[in-house]
Write a protein that holds these residues in place. Structure first.
Motif, PDB file in Angstrom:
ATOM      1  N   ALA A   1     -25.610 -50.744 -37.954  1.00 53.95           N
ATOM      2  CA  ALA A   1     -26.922 -50.794 -38.514  1.00 53.95           C
ATOM      3  C   ALA A   1     -27.784 -50.507 -37.066  1.00 53.95           C
ATOM      4  O   ALA A   1     -27.275 -50.729 -36.235  1.00 53.95           O
ATOM      5  CB  ALA A   1     -27.097 -52.067 -39.115  1.00 53.95           C
ATOM      6  N   ARG A   2     -28.944 -50.114 -37.624  1.00 54.32           N
ATOM      7  CA  ARG A   2     -29.916 -49.616 -36.541  1.00 54.32           C
ATOM      8  C   ARG A   2     -31.370 -50.189 -37.097  1.00 54.32           C
ATOM      9  O   ARG A   2     -31.586 -49.836 -38.298  1.00 54.32           O
ATOM     10  CB  ARG A   2     -29.831 -48.223 -36.194  1.00 54.32           C
ATOM     11  CG  ARG A   2     -30.941 -47.921 -35.220  1.00 54.32           C
ATOM     12  CD  ARG A   2     -31.053 -46.449 -34.656  1.00 54.32           C
ATOM     13  NE  ARG A   2     -30.015 -46.286 -33.865  1.00 54.32           N
ATOM     14  CZ  ARG A   2     -29.181 -45.022 -33.542  1.00 54.32           C
ATOM     15  NH1 ARG A   2     -29.516 -43.979 -34.286  1.00 54.32           N
ATOM     16  NH2 ARG A   2     -28.355 -44.908 -32.764  1.00 54.32           N
ATOM     17  N   ALA A   3     -32.142 -50.891 -36.079  1.00 55.82           N
ATOM     18  CA  ALA A   3     -33.428 -51.397 -36.789  1.00 55.82           C
ATOM     19  C   ALA A   3     -34.421 -50.313 -36.370  1.00 55.82           C
ATOM     20  O   ALA A   3     -34.339 -49.605 -35.390  1.00 55.82           O
ATOM     21  CB  ALA A   3     -33.755 -52.491 -35.683  1.00 55.82           C
TER      22      ALA A   3
ATOM     23  N   MET B   1     -33.394 -59.439 -35.983  1.00 53.02           N
ATOM     24  CA  MET B   1     -31.975 -59.089 -36.372  1.00 53.02           C
ATOM     25  C   MET B   1     -31.877 -60.620 -37.193  1.00 53.02           C
ATOM     26  O   MET B   1     -30.909 -60.561 -38.269  1.00 53.02           O
ATOM     27  CB  MET B   1     -31.051 -59.106 -35.235  1.00 53.02           C
ATOM     28  CG  MET B   1     -29.260 -59.133 -35.631  1.00 53.02           C
ATOM     29  SD  MET B   1     -28.218 -59.090 -34.252  1.00 53.02           S
ATOM     30  CE  MET B   1     -28.943 -57.593 -33.612  1.00 53.02           C
TER      31      MET B   1
ATOM     32  N   ALA C   1     -38.955 -53.360 -37.150  1.00 54.64           N
ATOM     33  CA  ALA C   1     -37.894 -54.207 -38.255  1.00 54.64           C
ATOM     34  C   ALA C   1     -38.165 -55.489 -38.027  1.00 54.64           C
ATOM     35  O   ALA C   1     -38.622 -56.037 -36.920  1.00 54.64           O
ATOM     36  CB  ALA C   1     -36.516 -53.565 -37.888  1.00 54.64           C
TER      37      ALA C   1
ATOM     38  N   TRP D   1     -33.254 -60.777 -40.296  1.00 50.86           N
ATOM     39  CA  TRP D   1     -32.690 -59.729 -41.376  1.00 50.86           C
ATOM     40  C   TRP D   1     -31.387 -60.199 -42.068  1.00 50.86           C
ATOM     41  O   TRP D   1     -30.863 -60.146 -43.178  1.00 50.86           O
ATOM     42  CB  TRP D   1     -32.374 -58.424 -40.877  1.00 50.86           C
ATOM     43  CG  TRP D   1     -31.809 -57.428 -41.769  1.00 50.86           C
ATOM     44  CD1 TRP D   1     -32.273 -56.923 -42.838  1.00 50.86           C
ATOM     45  CD2 TRP D   1     -30.379 -56.788 -41.326  1.00 50.86           C
ATOM     46  NE1 TRP D   1     -31.240 -56.123 -43.462  1.00 50.86           N
ATOM     47  CE2 TRP D   1     -30.455 -55.961 -42.446  1.00 50.86           C
ATOM     48  CE3 TRP D   1     -29.617 -56.727 -40.404  1.00 50.86           C
ATOM     49  CZ2 TRP D   1     -29.218 -55.025 -42.766  1.00 50.86           C
ATOM     50  CZ3 TRP D   1     -28.668 -55.936 -40.531  1.00 50.86           C
ATOM     51  CH2 TRP D   1     -28.134 -55.081 -41.614  1.00 50.86           C
TER      52      TRP D   1
ATOM     53  N   TRP E   1     -33.992 -52.018 -41.491  1.00 47.49           N
ATOM     54  CA  TRP E   1     -32.692 -52.114 -40.907  1.00 47.49           C
ATOM     55  C   TRP E   1     -32.089 -50.855 -41.869  1.00 47.49           C
ATOM     56  O   TRP E   1     -31.933 -51.032 -43.058  1.00 47.49           O
ATOM     57  CB  TRP E   1     -32.141 -53.404 -41.010  1.00 47.49           C
ATOM     58  CG  TRP E   1     -32.341 -54.170 -39.871  1.00 47.49           C
ATOM     59  CD1 TRP E   1     -33.499 -55.276 -39.937  1.00 47.49           C
ATOM     60  CD2 TRP E   1     -31.743 -54.463 -38.617  1.00 47.49           C
ATOM     61  NE1 TRP E   1     -33.364 -55.874 -38.668  1.00 47.49           N
ATOM     62  CE2 TRP E   1     -32.468 -55.195 -37.908  1.00 47.49           C
ATOM     63  CE3 TRP E   1     -30.619 -53.704 -38.087  1.00 47.49           C
ATOM     64  CZ2 TRP E   1     -32.181 -55.516 -36.474  1.00 47.49           C
ATOM     65  CZ3 TRP E   1     -30.205 -53.994 -37.017  1.00 47.49           C
ATOM     66  CH2 TRP E   1     -31.043 -55.075 -35.944  1.00 47.49           C
TER      67      TRP E   1
END
Length: 140
Positions: free
Chosen positions: A56-58, A65, A62, A68, A40
């Motif tokens: 944020a960007r995965a 969500m 990743a 994380w 992430w």
């Protein structure tokens, strides 16, 4: 590329414990490591006294969500509760996430976040706020 996500995470009981160098340092450190550890990438972030906003960007591979979020909240709360001498929990269990559709949407969200500071009477200009930053330059 994976979509960009706008997050808001609130402290448990809305405790005003985030607008300080300790919280800023711990959160920034955890988010800096999350790209390599969890896939992430955190972009712009801003800590309000009782909540945090960030983008944020995965990566494709990743962590999911939910996992994380649990990871960085758990790591940061463990350190911050100890540093600040507080009783758990540190964070509310839930969080708010919104997928962004365009660069325009990103600009609108960031303008809203910065306006929060002024509405709350914390600063006169958003640039004066110390508890903010950017870890990765996320682009549309």
């Amino acid at each position: 590329a994976e979509p960009m996500v706008f997050f808001t995470v609130v402290t448990a009981g809305r405790r005003s414990v985030l607008a300080c160098p300790e919280a800023h340092g711990v959160l920034r450190g955890v988010w800096e490591r999350s790209a390599s550890r969890n896939g992430w990438w955190v972009g712009n972030y801003l800590l309000m006294p009782d909540h945090v906003h960030f983008f944020a960007r995965a990566a494709r591979n990743a962590d999911p969500m939910k996992n994380w979020m649990q990871t960085w909240k758990s790591v940061s709360s463990h350190v911050l509760l100890k540093q600040m001498g507080l009783k758990p929990p540190f964070w509310q269990e839930d969080y708010f996430d919104r997928y962004l559709r365009s660069g325009e949407n990103y600009s609108e969200k960031w303008a809203y976040v910065e306006a929060n500071l002024i509405r709350a009477g914390l600063v006169e200009k958003p640039g004066e706020w110390l508890f903010r930053g950017q870890i990765h330059a996320l682009r549309f």
